[in-house]
Design an enzyme around this catalytic site. Sequence first.
Site, short mmCIF file in Angstrom:
data_model
loop_
_atom_site.label_atom_id
_atom_site.label_comp_id
_atom_site.label_asym_id
_atom_site.label_seq_id
_atom_site.Cartn_x
_atom_site.Cartn_y
_atom_site.Cartn_z
CD GLU A 325 -2.96 -0.83 2.41
OE1 GLU A 325 -4.13 -1.20 2.26
OE2 GLU A 325 -2.54 -0.32 3.47
CB CYS A 326 0.79 4.36 0.03
SG CYS A 326 1.14 6.10 -0.31
N GLY A 327 3.49 3.55 0.22
CA GLY A 327 4.92 3.40 0.35
C GLY A 327 5.39 1.98 0.10
CB THR A 425 -3.62 -0.01 -3.90
OG1 THR A 425 -3.44 -0.07 -2.47
CG2 THR A 425 -4.28 -1.28 -4.39
#
Length: 435
Positions: A325-327, A425
Amino acid sequence: MPRGLIISAPASGTGKTTLTLGLLAALRARGLTVQPFKSGPDYIDPGFHSAAAGRASVNLDTWAMGAEMIGGLIGCAADAELIVAEGSMGLFDGVAIDGECGNGASAHLAALTGWPVVLVLDTSGQAQSAAAVAKGFALMRPDVRIAGVVLNRVASPRHEAMLRAGMSEVGIEVLGTLPRQKEIEMPSRHLGLVQAGEQAEMPRILDTAARFVAENVNLDRMLEIAAETTMTGHTASIAPPGQRIALARDGAFSFVYPHQLDGWRRAGAEILPFSPLNDEAPDESADICWLPGGYPELHAGQLAAATHFRAGLRSFAETRPVHGECGGYMAMGSALVDKEGTHHEMAGLLGLVTSYEKRKMHLGYRLATLQAAMPGHAAGARLRGHEFHYSTILDQPDAPLAEVVDAGGAAVPETGSRRGHATGTFFHLIAEATR
């Protein structure tokens, strides 16, 4: 259920967090068990709440969560003596279109729970006119009760007298007045700056905030105005992505919503933390690996040098799912360019290349319809989450994971990616949509 209240304000930057932290710390010092919550998707403030209260702060989000889930999360605090929830932005600020049970505004949470609102007013540059603001907020929604105000950044005793006179005229109770005091102003807390766990001055800040609030706010009256919670729900249980979950957990991968981890554990999953920054690979006995959000851009060189971690992650992904997720998604990519323009090799499970050389803010709720399965969710599932980062996408060559729209229904180009057993994501998952 314990009694509760919400700390809110007309806008961001008015002192909500300072009051919330001081209140939590002051009441804890009195020996009370206080449960903090955060309205909305922000994941920085809850870390500060947890430090002040001595127990985990949990997000309650009326756009992303259904009433049953919100009630269940509140139900987990049944052993507390008081609930203190901090609002987000201004009291009535939310998206234009309602989600699961509201538009994400703190007012919707107040209406659902029955918790009265303590309104924090920045009184800089005004006197009796502040009363008109408070009265307007009190009249805005009949199902949201403004129990009183805390007047912040009060310049002098004369200023305070004028403010109190105005509030008395419109029948608004003053619960406290906070004089200007720079030494407890919180450091900038958002997006790669300061988290609670990284703030060496946190004990001093909390002690100062507790004394400041105890000296200037009527704590006994705050306890009196708290109201019984009017909603219930089942204890939240979230389908885990596997029985044994290898979870990256260190200064580069620091963020998972607390309700998600707790939900996985309640469902019987075992979480196996490991540290990429310490060059650790995911546990070989795990069924799935999860790379949370965080700040890989601040540690890109160290991650690039973590050859055992990267090789172990690639080996893991040959046979089992890896999700970021993200990072975490960025770290799964091909490369990350830091703010100085230095190119750092990442794990290479996906072709994603991101850059912080030219920052671009991506912010807002996301509703994703999965085009393929990801850990814990089948193809076709609709997920509600939140995206907040400053990276620029230089390359995103893999198949999209989902069709993604914002809270208004507009298409979002950050669709996530999938390749083999790897998925990722840019949004942080909050809950699977029920409608």
